[in-house]
Write a protein that holds these residues in place. Structure first.
Motif, mmCIF file in Angstrom:
data_model
loop_
_atom_site.group_PDB
_atom_site.id
_atom_site.type_symbol
_atom_site.label_atom_id
_atom_site.label_comp_id
_atom_site.label_asym_id
_atom_site.label_seq_id
_atom_site.Cartn_x
_atom_site.Cartn_y
_atom_site.Cartn_z
ATOM 1 N N GLU A 46 0.825 -1.212 0.000
ATOM 2 C CA GLU A 46 0.000 0.000 0.000
ATOM 3 C C GLU A 46 0.858 1.261 0.000
ATOM 4 O O GLU A 46 0.501 2.260 -0.615
ATOM 5 N N GLN A 53 -4.052 6.529 -6.499
ATOM 6 C CA GLN A 53 -4.302 5.116 -6.773
ATOM 7 C C GLN A 53 -5.128 4.474 -5.665
ATOM 8 O O GLN A 53 -6.046 3.700 -5.937
ATOM 9 N N ARG A 54 -4.807 4.797 -4.417
ATOM 10 C CA ARG A 54 -5.558 4.224 -3.297
ATOM 11 C C ARG A 54 -7.021 4.677 -3.326
ATOM 12 O O ARG A 54 -7.930 3.876 -3.082
ATOM 13 N N LEU A 57 -8.817 2.714 -6.053
ATOM 14 C CA LEU A 57 -9.100 1.345 -5.634
ATOM 15 C C LEU A 57 -10.247 1.309 -4.621
ATOM 16 O O LEU A 57 -11.134 0.452 -4.718
ATOM 17 N N ASP A 58 -10.247 2.230 -3.676
ATOM 18 C CA ASP A 58 -11.324 2.295 -2.681
ATOM 19 C C ASP A 58 -12.678 2.496 -3.361
ATOM 20 O O ASP A 58 -13.670 1.868 -2.997
ATOM 21 N N ILE A 61 -13.712 -0.716 -5.198
ATOM 22 C CA ILE A 61 -14.148 -1.723 -4.227
ATOM 23 C C ILE A 61 -15.547 -1.391 -3.714
ATOM 24 O O ILE A 61 -16.417 -2.266 -3.605
ATOM 25 N N PRO A 108 -5.638 -5.245 -10.957
ATOM 26 C CA PRO A 108 -6.317 -5.128 -9.666
ATOM 27 C C PRO A 108 -7.833 -5.188 -9.829
ATOM 28 O O PRO A 108 -8.538 -5.605 -8.919
ATOM 29 N N SER A 109 -8.340 -4.811 -11.003
ATOM 30 C CA SER A 109 -9.785 -4.894 -11.244
ATOM 31 C C SER A 109 -10.255 -6.340 -11.165
ATOM 32 O O SER A 109 -11.329 -6.624 -10.632
ATOM 33 N N ILE A 112 -10.542 -7.317 -7.555
ATOM 34 C CA ILE A 112 -11.764 -6.751 -6.973
ATOM 35 C C ILE A 112 -12.972 -7.588 -7.374
ATOM 36 O O ILE A 112 -13.799 -7.961 -6.535
ATOM 37 N N ALA A 141 -0.843 -3.004 -6.214
ATOM 38 C CA ALA A 141 -2.282 -2.719 -6.274
ATOM 39 C C ALA A 141 -3.090 -3.992 -6.046
ATOM 40 O O ALA A 141 -4.107 -3.978 -5.338
ATOM 41 N N THR A 144 -2.897 -4.762 -2.337
ATOM 42 C CA THR A 144 -3.712 -3.813 -1.567
ATOM 43 C C THR A 144 -5.180 -4.202 -1.655
ATOM 44 O O THR A 144 -5.890 -4.222 -0.647
ATOM 45 N N VAL A 145 -5.628 -4.536 -2.857
ATOM 46 C CA VAL A 145 -7.014 -4.976 -3.038
ATOM 47 C C VAL A 145 -7.272 -6.248 -2.242
ATOM 48 O O VAL A 145 -8.289 -6.359 -1.544
#
Length: 176
Positions: A46, A53-54, A57-58, A61, A108-109, A112, A141, A144-145
């Motif tokens: 992270e 980017q964070r 992603l948030d 999600i 990262p998608s 998720i 990423a 983190t996800v």
């Protein structure tokens, strides 16, 4: 191609982690001591992301969670005839394997879109595999996800060998 995949599956079933490490070196260019993502690697991931980017992603999600939460169904009980009761109950799968490709670009998608439904369904064991980068680390990423979605078991393995490992289990990767 099918013959090559069968060979990979058979080798993973027979040789476990040693075969996974060899394929990771051959296919991904990473020489790994451990396949599992360590707590330190999760923590560092992270920090390697920008604030922008964070936030992205948030948001993703949150949006995917809202969509899948809307699909949760309640038990259904219907008496179709006197004394005849039909019921529908939804139960989670005990263990699921989530494969997040890496290839030329991390996804990262995909993490998720796999991890959220598994979490909402209540799957108690969620195992993720994703190929490492050449430096031996998983994409920050994706990690983190995984952590934000409650996936604690992540392994740095890609391709057909990752699917075989999750299907049959190895010394490190549980069968799901």
């Amino acid at each position: 191609l099918l013959g090559r995949v069968r060979k990979i599956i058979d080798e993973v079933r027979q040789g476990g982690d040693a075969v996974l490490k060899r394929y990771t070196r051959d296919f991904d260019g990473a020489d790994l001591e451990q396949l599992a993502v360590s707590p330190a690697e999760f923590a560092a991931a992270e920090k390697r992301l920008s604030a922008e980017q964070r936030v992205a992603l948030d948001r993703a999600i949150s949006n995917v969670s809202r969509f899948h939460e809307a699909q949760v169904t309640q038990p259904l009980v219907v008496e179709t005839s006197p004394g005849v009761v039909c019921e529908r109950h939804t139960r989670p799968i005990d263990a699921v394997g989530l494969y997040v490709p890496g290839g030329t670009a991390p996804l990262p998608s995909a993490a998720i879109m796999l991890a959220i439904p598994a979490r909402i369904a209540g799957c108690p064991v969620r195992v993720m595999c994703t190929p490492p980068q050449r430096d031996g680390f998983a994409d920050p990423a994706v990690l983190t996800v995984a952590r934000q979605c409650g996936v604690e078991q992540v392994f740095k393995v890609g391709g057909a060998q990752a699917i075989a490992a999750m299907a049959y289990g190895t010394e490190s990767i549980p069968k799901v």
